[in-house]
Design a protein around this motif. Structure first.
Motif, PDB file in Angstrom:
ATOM      1  N   SER A   1      14.369 -12.411 -10.857  1.00  0.00           N
ATOM      2  CA  SER A   1      14.982 -13.770 -11.096  1.00  0.00           C
ATOM      3  C   SER A   1      16.013 -13.687 -12.143  1.00  0.00           C
ATOM      4  O   SER A   1      16.106 -12.769 -12.892  1.00  0.00           O
TER       5      SER A   1
ATOM      6  N   LYS B   1      10.635 -14.841 -15.256  1.00  0.00           N
ATOM      7  CA  LYS B   1      10.072 -15.056 -13.973  1.00  0.00           C
ATOM      8  C   LYS B   1      10.174 -13.974 -13.030  1.00  0.00           C
ATOM      9  O   LYS B   1       9.473 -14.168 -11.940  1.00  0.00           O
TER      10      LYS B   1
ATOM     11  N   ARG C   1       2.204 -16.384 -18.485  1.00  0.00           N
ATOM     12  CA  ARG C   1       3.413 -15.483 -18.986  1.00  0.00           C
ATOM     13  C   ARG C   1       3.358 -15.558 -20.723  1.00  0.00           C
ATOM     14  O   ARG C   1       3.627 -14.667 -21.271  1.00  0.00           O
TER      15      ARG C   1
END
Length: 558
Positions: free
Chosen positions: A420, A425, A58
């Motif tokens: 999410s 996420k 990420r």
């Protein structure tokens, strides 16, 4: 410093890599829930449904602007040999619930990766957060079972390789870097992985002999303090003679010669002979007799200025007298910058006063829990030529994990999305293509994620895209060049893109790092590299978040 040959051994390395992967990463090196999910898929008859997973991280590690992607070659070899043995299946029978249908175990016995296709960013690429590095497509149960192993092979390898590249950037091009973290690493496999990928990331040498055997990493080593402190007297030196390098067959009394040089060095430097450790001199002489062409001594077992440096100069001048070329010294404590400057000053005085030109080129090696910040200091203020780095390199103390994840993006041709409450996420649905846009100076400036069915962007043509991040507005860009980032690397049970040696990948890494704009690879507060979505992918993500698409296409996870 003793160095092993670094000749090319690509075929031998690949064979050694495959044996190593089979031993280190058997199919049971995974999480139990992979098997419970696979069973549930099998039980409901969904195990053969075509599915696509993506592997990505990420955020760039170490508060930096980039990462290096490695571990792909091990993934390829792992997939080629993936198969459950009878012993594996028998063990699974003992740990899965008794209600597990016996037919599932027969299914596992016949399982392999012949139906799996992997498209990936090439090994050694510069990569950025949220860009899908690997796309793993195949039967749902099979590609689910691969998750943990693939993550295990990529996560730490890419992290430590990136860490090594940062050390290399901090050191600059002139300084040699020696990885010496085996004793500090998280176990034997962590040590081997660190040695291999530190070399690929830009280190020159490793102390790890097994890494030299398996991966062709050039290895080097000197002596430890224990060797120096094991000596107490010149009487322990044996033999006490050395044959000159110039062809004279008559051995020379090296102890008498060294004593004479020690007296002259002390006189030149105004040093007190009474503070010199005789055992240290004995250790240096013994090692010099054993390796007269590779004499490099650690000089801080006692006092650098009062003993170690003087003893080294005496032995090194003795070797020069006999036609040999000493290599240098290693410092492992104290103010390395200050000490290295003093040592260089002494070397230059000896070179000039005794007319020994080789003393001008002696190496100074620094070690002692070296960090990235230390490297920046060494590069600016020290006389150190080579740095040995262990703990902060192999343990990645600034950041312990890259955080790669493996997420489902498509089943039976339909997109899947995790939505999410934590926006970071949420996943990006659908099978994708990834393109790198390059500016007119040859620097990458944007990675574009598109749906696989879209036409690729064209060089010189303007396009609209949506950068990932808090600002959701679109931007218009015009690339000078466009490169497709991913290629097929595994299909029908076979590796379809050649596996390269560590040396070949290392060369590639240095080349691709040169293309990165300085603002993206600076170590402190780099600019964030742009990763963006095509208009069609952005629309699909928006529909998924708003729940306006067919509900069966998306999975919401709060």
């Amino acid at each position: 410093m003793v160095m092993a040959s670094s000749s090319s051994r690509t075929c031998v390395e690949v064979e050694a890599m495959e044996r190593s992967v089979r031993q280190r990463v058997p199919p049971l090196l995974t999480d139990l829930y992979q098997f419970t999910m696979a069973y549930a898929y099998w039980r409901t008859g969904r195990h053969r449904e075509p599915a696509v997973f993506e592997l990505f991280f990420r955020n760039s590690p170490f508060d930096g602007g980039f990462a290096l992607f490695v571990g792909l070659h091990d993934c390829q070899l792992f997939l080629r040999s993936f198969r459950f043995s009878l012993q594996d299946v028998d063990f699974l029978r003992t740990i899965l619930p008794p209600s597990t249908d016996p037919g599932f175990f027969e299914y596992l016995r016949d399982l392999d990766c012949s139906g799996v296709t992997v498209r990936s960013v090439p090994e050694g690429s510069v990569v950025f957060g949220r860009v899908p590095l690997m796309e793993v497509a195949g039967p749902l149960a099979v590609v689910q079972l691969l998750e943990t192993s693939l993550l295990c092979l990529v996560n730490y390898a890419s992290l430590v390789c990136t860490n090594a590249a940062r050390f290399r950037l901090a050191a600059g091009p002139r300084m040699k870097l020696l990885e010496m973290g085996l004793r500090r690493a998280q176990g034997p496999d962590g040590g081997l992985t660190a040695s291999r990928y530190s070399y690929i990331g830009g280190f020159d040498l490793s102390s790890n002999v097994q890494a030299g055997l398996l991966y062709g990493v050039p290895v080097a080593g000197t002596i430890a303090h224990s060797y120096v402190t094991s000596f107490t007297s010149l009487e322990e030196v044996h033999p006490q003679t050395l044959v000159p390098a110039g062809g004279d067959p008559d051995p020379v009394d090296i102890i008498s010669l060294a004593k004479g040089w020690l007296g002259r060095v002390c006189e030149l430097l105004g040093a007190a002979p009474g503070k010199i450790r005789e055992g240290e001199l004995a250790a240096f002489l013994s090692y010099a007799i054993a390796y007269p062409h590779n004499f490099l001594a650690v000089i801080d077992s006692y006092s650098v200025v009062s003993s170690g440096l003087l003893n080294f100069c005496a032995v090194a001048l003795t070797l020069c007298d006999l036609g040999y070329k000493p290599l240098g010294v290693r410092l492992d404590s104290g103010d390395l910058c200050k000490q290295s400057s003093e040592i260089r000053r002494v070397f230059r005085r000896c070179s000039e006063h005794f007319s020994v030109p080789d003393f001008d080129s002696l190496t100074i090696v620094g070690s002692n829990s070296i960090s990235e910040d230390n490297m920046l200091e060494f590069n600016q203020e020290s006389e150190i030529n080579t740095v040995g780095i262990g703990t902060h390199l192999v343990t990645c103390t600034k950041q312990p994990t890259l955080g790669c994840v493996y997420k489902l993006v498509e089943v039976q041709g339909k997109p899947r999305m995790k939505i999410s409450e934590d926006p970071d996420k949420s996943t990006l649905p659908g099978k994708k293509a990834v393109y790198r846009l390059v500016d007119s100076d040859g620097h990458p400036f944007l990675d574009l994620l598109c749906l696989s069915v879209e036409s690729p962007p064209e060089a010189g043509a303007s396009l609209t895209c949506y950068p990932l991040g808090p600002n959701t507005s679109s931007v218009s860009v015009t690339p000078a060049q466009v490169a497709c980032l991913r290629q097929e690397v595994f299909s029908n049970g076979q590796v379809t893109e050649p596996v390269c040696s560590a040396a070949e990948t290392r060369t590639k890494v240095q080349v691709v790092l040169q293309t990165l704009h300085p603002r993206h690879k600076r170590l402190k507060e780099p600019d964030t590299y742009t990763v963006a979505l095509s208009e069609k992918l952005h629309d699909l993500v928006t529909e998924g978040k708003n729940g306006s698409c067919c509900e069966s296409n998306f999975v919401q996870d709060n």
